[in-house]
Design an enzyme around this catalytic site. Structure first.
Site, PDB file in Angstrom:
ATOM      1  N   HIS A  23     -18.254  22.462  21.124  1.00 35.63           N
ATOM      2  CA  HIS A  23     -18.582  21.312  20.279  1.00 35.63           C
ATOM      3  C   HIS A  23     -18.038  21.511  18.868  1.00 35.63           C
ATOM      4  O   HIS A  23     -18.254  22.543  18.257  1.00 35.63           O
ATOM      5  CB  HIS A  23     -20.093  21.112  20.253  1.00 35.63           C
ATOM      6  CG  HIS A  23     -20.521  19.874  19.559  1.00 35.63           C
ATOM      7  ND1 HIS A  23     -21.627  19.818  18.763  1.00 35.63           N
ATOM      8  CD2 HIS A  23     -19.980  18.625  19.529  1.00 35.63           C
ATOM      9  CE1 HIS A  23     -21.762  18.597  18.275  1.00 35.63           C
ATOM     10  NE2 HIS A  23     -20.766  17.855  18.729  1.00 35.63           N
ATOM     11  N   ASP A  67       3.699  15.839  16.195  1.00 38.01           N
ATOM     12  CA  ASP A  67       5.109  15.502  16.373  1.00 38.01           C
ATOM     13  C   ASP A  67       5.923  16.781  16.251  1.00 38.01           C
ATOM     14  O   ASP A  67       5.386  17.851  15.931  1.00 38.01           O
ATOM     15  CB  ASP A  67       5.545  14.425  15.377  1.00 38.01           C
ATOM     16  CG  ASP A  67       5.396  14.814  13.916  1.00 38.01           C
ATOM     17  OD1 ASP A  67       5.539  16.008  13.565  1.00 38.01           O
ATOM     18  OD2 ASP A  67       5.141  13.905  13.098  1.00 38.01           O
ATOM     19  N   HIS A  98      -1.592  13.738   4.035  1.00 37.44           N
ATOM     20  CA  HIS A  98      -0.840  14.594   4.959  1.00 37.44           C
ATOM     21  C   HIS A  98      -0.914  16.070   4.568  1.00 37.44           C
ATOM     22  O   HIS A  98      -1.018  16.941   5.442  1.00 37.44           O
ATOM     23  CB  HIS A  98       0.609  14.125   5.043  1.00 37.44           C
ATOM     24  CG  HIS A  98       1.396  14.807   6.114  1.00 37.44           C
ATOM     25  ND1 HIS A  98       1.051  14.759   7.441  1.00 37.44           N
ATOM     26  CD2 HIS A  98       2.525  15.557   6.049  1.00 37.44           C
ATOM     27  CE1 HIS A  98       1.927  15.447   8.160  1.00 37.44           C
ATOM     28  NE2 HIS A  98       2.831  15.938   7.333  1.00 37.44           N
ATOM     29  N   TYR A 100       4.409  10.959  10.867  1.00 33.94           N
ATOM     30  CA  TYR A 100       2.938  11.054  10.861  1.00 33.94           C
ATOM     31  C   TYR A 100       2.318  10.797  12.232  1.00 33.94           C
ATOM     32  O   TYR A 100       1.203  10.289  12.326  1.00 33.94           O
ATOM     33  CB  TYR A 100       2.343  10.135   9.793  1.00 33.94           C
ATOM     34  CG  TYR A 100       2.938  10.378   8.437  1.00 33.94           C
ATOM     35  CD1 TYR A 100       2.664  11.545   7.741  1.00 33.94           C
ATOM     36  CD2 TYR A 100       3.824   9.467   7.876  1.00 33.94           C
ATOM     37  CE1 TYR A 100       3.238  11.792   6.498  1.00 33.94           C
ATOM     38  CE2 TYR A 100       4.404   9.698   6.640  1.00 33.94           C
ATOM     39  CZ  TYR A 100       4.107  10.867   5.962  1.00 33.94           C
ATOM     40  OH  TYR A 100       4.681  11.115   4.732  1.00 33.94           O
ATOM     41  N   ALA A 101       3.014  11.161  13.293  1.00 26.61           N
ATOM     42  CA  ALA A 101       2.480  11.023  14.648  1.00 26.61           C
ATOM     43  C   ALA A 101       1.748  12.312  15.001  1.00 26.61           C
ATOM     44  O   ALA A 101       2.221  13.141  15.781  1.00 26.61           O
ATOM     45  CB  ALA A 101       3.594  10.720  15.645  1.00 26.61           C
ATOM     46  N   ASN A 102       0.596  12.484  14.363  1.00 31.77           N
ATOM     47  CA  ASN A 102      -0.216  13.685  14.512  1.00 31.77           C
ATOM     48  C   ASN A 102      -1.682  13.287  14.506  1.00 31.77           C
ATOM     49  O   ASN A 102      -2.064  12.329  13.833  1.00 31.77           O
ATOM     50  CB  ASN A 102       0.008  14.643  13.325  1.00 31.77           C
ATOM     51  CG  ASN A 102       1.462  14.965  13.089  1.00 31.77           C
ATOM     52  OD1 ASN A 102       2.097  15.608  13.912  1.00 31.77           O
ATOM     53  ND2 ASN A 102       1.998  14.511  11.964  1.00 31.77           N
TER      54      ASN A 102
END
Length: 132
Positions: free
Chosen positions: A20, A28, A99, A121-123
């Protein structure tokens, strides 16, 4: 041979070991991987596999309580921002951070899954929920 769940043995191992609030990053191909954090590199070439392909397979096998995205995705990657909005509809808490702060938070992850994605920013940082 495993029939259900994630077939990538490293991803399956990490997911099985999550507790948990532990975190897992789907990244990316350009996100720096912090020293000491396991990198599961599934990239094959630019764009393959894509961020959403990997995200969807992880979400099918992982209970998420909270997701963290870079605030820059709101203006620089509308597809990622749109997916973040979908998380909120399912009761998953959403947080946006700069970021640079996102990269610092990655230091606490159990692992980073590096995709072939090459859009900005594909994270996402996924925090584990509980299934009960």
């Amino acid at each position: 041979m495993k029939k259900l769940g994630h077939l990538n043995r490293d991803i399956a191992r990490v997911l099985a070991g999550m507790g948990h609030t532990d975190s897992l990053v789907i990244a990316d191909c350009g996100l720096p991987i912090p020293d000491g954090v396991e990198c599961i590199d599934v990239s094959l070439k630019i764009g393959t596999p894509g961020f959403f392909d990997v995200l969807d397979t992880v979400l099918a096998d992982f209970k998420v309580e909270r997701a963290v995205f870079a605030s820059e995705s709101l203006t620089q990657n509308t597809a990622v921002a749109g997916r973040a909005g979908q998380f909120a509809k399912t009761g998953v808490g959403i947080e946006y951070v700069a970021h640079e702060d996102f990269k610092r938070l990655c230091k606490h992850a159990k692992a980073v899954i590096r995709t072939g994605e090459c859009s900005p920013y594909a994270n996402v940082i996924l925090h584990s929920g509980v299934i009960f």
